[in-house]
Scaffold this motif. Sequence first.
Motif, PDB file in Angstrom:
ATOM      1  N   GLY A  33       0.773  -0.982  -0.384  1.00 55.46           N
ATOM      2  CA  GLY A  33       0.303  -0.050  -0.179  1.00 55.46           C
ATOM      3  C   GLY A  33       1.062   1.109   0.039  1.00 55.46           C
ATOM      4  N   LEU A  34       2.118   1.309   0.242  1.00 50.96           N
ATOM      5  CA  LEU A  34       2.762   2.187  -0.183  1.00 50.96           C
ATOM      6  C   LEU A  34       3.056   3.375  -1.281  1.00 50.96           C
ATOM      7  CD1 LEU A  34       4.856   4.212   1.910  1.00 50.96           C
ATOM      8  CD2 LEU A  34       6.895   2.414  -0.125  1.00 50.96           C
ATOM      9  N   PRO A  35       2.482   2.809  -2.704  1.00 53.00           N
ATOM     10  CA  PRO A  35       1.991   3.599  -3.634  1.00 53.00           C
ATOM     11  C   PRO A  35       1.424   4.453  -3.113  1.00 53.00           C
ATOM     12  CG  PRO A  35       2.890   1.735  -4.539  1.00 53.00           C
ATOM     13  CD  PRO A  35       3.137   1.504  -2.680  1.00 53.00           C
ATOM     14  N   MET A  64      10.395   2.525  -2.277  1.00 52.89           N
ATOM     15  CA  MET A  64      10.163   4.066  -2.290  1.00 52.89           C
ATOM     16  C   MET A  64      10.208   4.776  -3.119  1.00 52.89           C
ATOM     17  SD  MET A  64       9.271   6.615  -0.336  1.00 52.89           S
ATOM     18  CE  MET A  64       8.957   6.163   0.879  1.00 52.89           C
ATOM     19  N   LEU A  65      11.386   4.202  -4.448  1.00 49.21           N
ATOM     20  CA  LEU A  65      11.627   4.523  -5.339  1.00 49.21           C
ATOM     21  C   LEU A  65      10.333   4.008  -6.236  1.00 49.21           C
ATOM     22  CD1 LEU A  65      15.165   3.526  -6.098  1.00 49.21           C
ATOM     23  CD2 LEU A  65      14.255   6.047  -6.108  1.00 49.21           C
ATOM     24  N   ARG A  66       9.857   3.148  -6.120  1.00 46.78           N
ATOM     25  CA  ARG A  66       8.567   2.677  -6.579  1.00 46.78           C
ATOM     26  C   ARG A  66       7.144   3.458  -6.809  1.00 46.78           C
ATOM     27  NH1 ARG A  66       9.176  -1.926  -9.869  1.00 46.78           N
ATOM     28  NH2 ARG A  66      10.832  -3.738  -9.665  1.00 46.78           N
ATOM     29  N   ALA A  67       7.310   3.761  -5.188  1.00 46.55           N
ATOM     30  CA  ALA A  67       5.822   4.394  -4.892  1.00 46.55           C
ATOM     31  C   ALA A  67       6.204   6.153  -4.927  1.00 46.55           C
ATOM     32  CB  ALA A  67       5.903   4.005  -3.218  1.00 46.55           C
ATOM     33  N   ALA A  68       7.469   6.498  -5.131  1.00 45.77           N
ATOM     34  CA  ALA A  68       7.682   7.482  -6.054  1.00 45.77           C
ATOM     35  C   ALA A  68       7.340   7.825  -7.449  1.00 45.77           C
ATOM     36  CB  ALA A  68       9.134   8.057  -5.418  1.00 45.77           C
ATOM     37  N   GLY A 126       4.335  10.349  -9.313  1.00 44.11           N
ATOM     38  CA  GLY A 126       4.781  11.282  -9.731  1.00 44.11           C
ATOM     39  C   GLY A 126       5.713  12.217  -9.278  1.00 44.11           C
ATOM     40  N   ILE A 127       6.970  11.282  -8.201  1.00 39.92           N
ATOM     41  CA  ILE A 127       7.730  12.609  -7.779  1.00 39.92           C
ATOM     42  C   ILE A 127       8.606  12.525  -8.135  1.00 39.92           C
ATOM     43  CG2 ILE A 127       8.684  12.745  -5.615  1.00 39.92           C
ATOM     44  CD1 ILE A 127       6.021  12.114  -4.107  1.00 39.92           C
ATOM     45  N   GLY A 129      15.246   9.370 -15.635  1.00 39.24           N
ATOM     46  CA  GLY A 129      15.313  10.927 -15.369  1.00 39.24           C
ATOM     47  C   GLY A 129      14.904  11.511 -13.785  1.00 39.24           C
ATOM     48  N   LEU A 130      15.083  10.425 -13.072  1.00 34.58           N
ATOM     49  CA  LEU A 130      15.218  11.140 -11.275  1.00 34.58           C
ATOM     50  C   LEU A 130      15.955  11.930 -11.170  1.00 34.58           C
ATOM     51  CD1 LEU A 130      12.994  10.733  -8.907  1.00 34.58           C
ATOM     52  CD2 LEU A 130      15.389   8.661  -7.955  1.00 34.58           C
ATOM     53  N   VAL A 131      15.770  13.138 -10.690  1.00 34.00           N
ATOM     54  CA  VAL A 131      17.173  13.720 -10.555  1.00 34.00           C
ATOM     55  C   VAL A 131      17.149  14.102  -8.402  1.00 34.00           C
ATOM     56  CG1 VAL A 131      17.342  16.299  -9.707  1.00 34.00           C
ATOM     57  CG2 VAL A 131      15.709  15.912 -11.652  1.00 34.00           C
TER      58      VAL A 131
END
Length: 313
Positions: free
Chosen positions: A57-59, A104-108, A112-113, A164-166
């Motif tokens: 449920g994190l996403p 956390m990367l997948r959820a972000a 759209g973060i 393309g993550l900053v």
Amino acid sequence: MSTWLLTGGAGYIGSHVLAALRAAGHDAVVLDDLSTGLTSRLPDDVELLRHDLLEPGLPDVLTDLTRRRDVDGVVHLAAKKSVPESVAVPLDYYEHNVGGTVAMLRAAATAGIGRFVYSSSAAVYGETSAEPVAEEHPTLPTSPYGETKLAGEWAVRRYAEAEGLVWTALRYFNVAGSASAALADRGATNLLPLVMRAVDTGRPVQVFGDDWPTPDGTCLRDYVHVEDLAEAHVAAAAALLEGRSPGALNVGRNEGTSVLEVIRAVEEARGRPVPYEIVARRPGDPARVVADASRIATVLGWRASRGIAAMAG
């Protein structure tokens, strides 16, 4: 004003990062499972999302947050951090530190973060004779903890290249001190709180070896004040908001302090002797690790301003 999702924000370091972000005019939402974090460290007006990174449920949690608030990026601190514990239970560290970062990367991404500040560690360098240690130094961690922090860096970097993550990864050297008693480190493994506890209880703090290849035989580390470290996160957030990806950066003072020197600093600050005992070396510990922090000064304009006396006071 930007808004940041701060994982582990109820912890010792996280609560200082939260205070620094807010002092700089940013807003923050804290995500913490409270396994070690304390709600008493959080101001009443800060939103707390209580969730384990490895729970389903994190996403959905992050997507719901971004529907309600304009979240600019993630500052990811939540992790297990004890070197000796990581030696005893390595799979727990891989599961929580690497698995939690991937989650956390997948959820972000789902929410759209697109900005990510990753909490790394000088433990990625392992045992080294180099002094100071620059970012291009080989990363050969000697503990599962260091391995998991390095693997987390790899995951963030590779995901950034693909999507393309900053991003940036801040490689903390040894963090100490506090802004206030309410935010102090209450952990059982970091040196300075253990030394403080020895003063208060009279029970000797253990010094793991006095035969290391250092000037006084005890391990040498680069200690950085937690408030300086928190300000480094603010500088990193500003760079990401500008669209820059600084990569991995050391956060330290370019100065080594031995375990015995830390004990002497506390004795001077408290005006009382610190009882200690020399015991066998601890598995996974390198003899000396001191930062070359010139790159972060150039890239982010950040420099530590507080010395060991401020940490011991």
